[in-house]
Design a protein around this motif. Structure first.
Motif, short mmCIF file in Angstrom:
data_model
loop_
_atom_site.label_atom_id
_atom_site.label_comp_id
_atom_site.label_asym_id
_atom_site.label_seq_id
_atom_site.Cartn_x
_atom_site.Cartn_y
_atom_site.Cartn_z
N SER A 189 13.99 -0.06 -0.35
CA SER A 189 12.83 1.01 -0.17
C SER A 189 11.56 0.48 -0.14
O SER A 189 10.70 0.58 0.35
CB SER A 189 13.07 2.28 -1.11
OG SER A 189 14.35 2.81 -0.79
N THR A 247 5.59 4.34 -3.95
CA THR A 247 7.09 4.47 -3.94
C THR A 247 7.69 3.76 -5.19
O THR A 247 8.49 4.43 -5.65
CB THR A 247 7.42 3.54 -2.72
OG1 THR A 247 6.87 3.79 -1.35
CG2 THR A 247 8.94 3.38 -2.51
N CYS A 269 8.75 -0.35 2.69
CA CYS A 269 7.50 0.69 2.65
C CYS A 269 6.27 0.04 3.00
O CYS A 269 6.14 -1.13 2.77
CB CYS A 269 7.22 1.43 1.36
SG CYS A 269 6.52 0.30 -0.08
#
Length: 203
Positions: A168, A180, A172
């Motif tokens: 992730s 995040t 991002c």
């Protein structure tokens, strides 16, 4: 006499009720101008039309795109027929339906399935979140919630959590990196808290 939703539930099997709910939703969106017209065609009362449409949405019998189309049609009709032209009631109703839809979809998934999805997302990096969603007949929003649940409730192991976090952060946007990272720190806190036997995902 026009049948009610309660009568339909007594008369029909769960599968037949679901098939009728899908048919009603499709008819409302594509073939008729109003719920009153649908009710007349299917010989049910108007409230049964609403209840069947709600049933189709909550039980994930129709796609997200169909839900959007149902909502747009309902907003259009409420704006047209309500005295003040407001569609606030319809918007609030569909927001509630989507929340129930998500919650029921999550509760229908076993911990084994949630673990499987989280592990596939963590390791099959050639697949997008949309690809994973398609494999399981779910929406990307549901996959997001499945991953959160897997992490916070300790359904996935620590290594899988680390891989989900790393993937992730890697994908991002640069401007979203801090946000995040903070999001995953929050998930880590909830994961630690739940390991002590306190709290649950929907609390």
């Amino acid at each position: 006499m026009a049948r009610t939703f309660r009568q339909l539930k007594l008369e029909l099997s769960e599968r037949a009720l679901g098939e009728l709910a899908i048919e009603i939703a499709d008819a409302y969106v594509n073939d008729f101008n109003s719920k009153a017209e649908v009710a007349k065609e299917f010989e049910i009362n108007q409230k049964a039309v609403t209840d069947l449409m709600d049933y189709a949405i909550i039980h994930y019998l129709v796609s997200d795109d169909m839900v959007d189309r149902m909502e747009r049609k309902s907003i259009q009709n409420q704006s047209r027929y309500s005295p003040d032209g407001s569609a606030d009631g319809t918007i609030a109703h569909y927001k509630m339906l989507r929340a129930k839809r998500v919650e029921l979809a999550i509760f229908d998934l076993s911990d084994e399935k949630i673990k499987e999805i989280s592990e596939r997302f963590a390791t099959e990096t050639d697949k997008t979140k949309g690809d994973i969603a398609l494999l399981y007949g779910l929406s990307k929003r549901i996959i997001d919630i499945v991953l959160k649940k897997a992490i916070t409730e300790g359904i996935c192991d620590d290594e899988t959590f680390k891989k989900i976090k790393a993937r992730s952060l890697e994908n991002c946007k640069q401007e979203d990196y801090s946000k995040t990272l903070s999001f995953f720190d929050n998930l880590q806190e909830r994961r630690n808290f739940n390991k002590k036997g306190k709290g649950n995902f929907f609390a």
